[in-house]
Design a protein around this motif. Sequence first.
Motif, mmCIF file in Angstrom:
data_model
loop_
_atom_site.group_PDB
_atom_site.id
_atom_site.type_symbol
_atom_site.label_atom_id
_atom_site.label_comp_id
_atom_site.label_asym_id
_atom_site.label_seq_id
_atom_site.Cartn_x
_atom_site.Cartn_y
_atom_site.Cartn_z
ATOM 1 N N SER A 19 0.731 -1.041 -0.111
ATOM 2 C CA SER A 19 -0.043 -0.022 -0.022
ATOM 3 C C SER A 19 0.834 1.282 0.042
ATOM 4 C CB SER A 19 -1.016 0.020 1.209
ATOM 5 O OG SER A 19 -0.201 0.024 2.304
ATOM 6 N N LYS B 185 0.764 3.986 -2.797
ATOM 7 C CA LYS B 185 0.422 5.397 -2.600
ATOM 8 C C LYS B 185 1.642 6.395 -3.095
ATOM 9 C CE LYS B 185 -0.621 8.457 1.141
ATOM 10 N NZ LYS B 185 -0.358 9.707 0.394
ATOM 11 N N ASP C 47 0.842 9.175 -5.873
ATOM 12 C CA ASP C 47 1.410 10.552 -5.575
ATOM 13 C C ASP C 47 2.491 11.245 -6.124
ATOM 14 O OD1 ASP C 47 -0.579 10.461 -3.654
ATOM 15 O OD2 ASP C 47 0.693 10.133 -1.769
#
Length: 189
Positions: free
Chosen positions: A80, A84, A88
Amino acid sequence: MSINSTSEVKKNTEQRMHKSIEALKANLAKVRTGRAHTGILDHVQVEYYGNPTLLTQVANVTLIDARTLGVQPWEKKMLSVVEKAIRDADLGLNPSTQGEMIRVPMPPLNEERRKEMVKLVKGEAEDAKISIRNVRRDANEALKKLLKDKACSEDEERRSQDEIQKLTDKFVADVDKIIVDKEKEILTV
């Protein structure tokens, strides 16, 4: 560093100009084209035990097909966090986790985005050319200093300046060729 001969000036100049070309190539590797390539994630930072770490140091990045990257973190709990970080990273990518692998599909570039990319590439080229010209200026100053210190003759200084100008022209032409190739790659649908 003291340079005390025209041959040292020329050698140093060529090395520095070559570094400018290498920096340009590294910067262009980050520019996204329509195809997937693993280098696009090279500069993505992941939070790893509280430290910002390059994605390539915590996961294996592979090419699944022409438009999809596969990212496999070495630790399951990083799935995860890595996903992410990719999302981002401001690359316009939308990763999704499937089991122990993160799939990163490359969205096709629209015409407007391709033109933006070409502008970005031309900006990188201009930066590289400026860098090369700055190296030429430094070399010419070093040659003038050698002449002033009577470490070389006026003829030798003039000849060396001509050679450095030829080097400059060669490296600027290299930049132009690299940019033409990258533009073709970006504009190819």
